[in-house]
Design an enzyme around this catalytic site. Sequence first.
Site, short mmCIF file in Angstrom:
data_model
loop_
_atom_site.label_atom_id
_atom_site.label_comp_id
_atom_site.label_asym_id
_atom_site.label_seq_id
_atom_site.Cartn_x
_atom_site.Cartn_y
_atom_site.Cartn_z
N GLY A 126 26.88 24.90 69.96
CA GLY A 126 27.17 25.30 71.32
C GLY A 126 26.96 26.79 71.52
N LEU A 172 29.01 29.46 71.89
CA LEU A 172 29.73 30.36 71.01
C LEU A 172 29.43 30.09 69.55
CD1 LEU A 172 31.78 32.61 70.55
CD2 LEU A 172 33.60 30.90 70.78
N ALA A 198 34.82 22.07 71.91
CA ALA A 198 35.73 21.97 73.06
C ALA A 198 35.10 21.16 74.17
CB ALA A 198 36.08 23.37 73.58
N THR A 215 34.65 21.53 77.84
CA THR A 215 34.73 22.68 78.74
C THR A 215 34.33 22.39 80.17
OG1 THR A 215 32.49 23.35 78.08
CG2 THR A 215 34.33 24.31 76.85
N THR A 250 41.72 29.48 75.99
CA THR A 250 41.24 29.91 77.30
C THR A 250 42.32 30.54 78.16
OG1 THR A 250 40.32 29.04 79.39
CG2 THR A 250 41.68 27.56 78.12
N TYR A 296 41.99 20.66 82.48
CA TYR A 296 41.38 21.44 81.39
C TYR A 296 42.41 22.37 80.77
CZ TYR A 296 38.61 25.15 79.22
OH TYR A 296 38.11 26.08 78.35
N LYS A 321 43.93 22.28 76.89
CA LYS A 321 43.75 23.42 75.99
C LYS A 321 45.11 23.94 75.50
CE LYS A 321 40.47 25.27 74.89
NZ LYS A 321 39.62 25.06 73.67
#
Length: 297
Positions: free
Chosen positions: A12, A14, A69, A71, A110, A134, A138
Amino acid sequence: MALALLVPGGRGQLGRDVVAVAPADGLVHAPSSAELDITDARVVADAVAAFAANARDAGLRPVVVNCAAYTAVDAAEADEERALAVNATGPGLLAEHCREHDVPLLHVSTDYVFPGDATRPYEPSDETGPRSAYGRTKLAGERRVVEAWDRSWVVRTAWVYGAHGPNFVKTVARLAGERETLTVVDDQVGSPTWSLDLARGLVALAGSVAAGGSPARVLHATGGGETTWCGFARAVFAELGLDPERVRPCATGDFPRPAPRPAYSVLSGKSWEEAGLPPLRPWREALSVAVATKAVP
């Protein structure tokens, strides 16, 4: 002693940057979410066990950096069960098996865990209160990793963009070539974060925790300073040599979305610096370097 990094979600935005900045004298295994499904207990158990053994056989210090994740903020409103599996169940499994093999875990979270109604930058100790599916998933993931393993660290970040995958900077650049003007919300405030800078920060933290440092369990890492989405878009235009006045401000209410957005998402970097970690550069400087080096858009 050099590091060995296991990076779930390694293909991904990151994850790929973590691979790019990982120390050359170590080992990096960065499977995609398809290759390492963190919601599958057996897969996680086998992956962490093999990684820990291989790292120690090579004389390296193992650390897991979880970049996997769910996202899709708006999609999560109608798909919270799947978002919970990826954002909470999976990280919890990673933490349990990291504990079994005495491997530190870094888990990326996040700004959405906060309600977004603050008037100063959020500290890690501030009360959470997510307003979206979301954000709820998280926050659940944060709690599971911290409760499951006392060598887990949560790193909250915000407004991430980078070279890989879709993001705000790429979208603005694309629309700049398609439209005469853009209308962008100007009443949401946050700190744009270049994924390459965040990746460097995570690798620095990995080295610190592997050596027994960074006692704080929850940290904040974002680009320095703050702006609005409109201000961010205007900065992208400026870096591309375009007229920033082509970006017009609007209110959040003018563009309703399934998931509510935090009005204020600025995260304080105090905890990061107190942990002895290098601060991420100011967001405007990072954007300029990212565009100049063609890392984005």
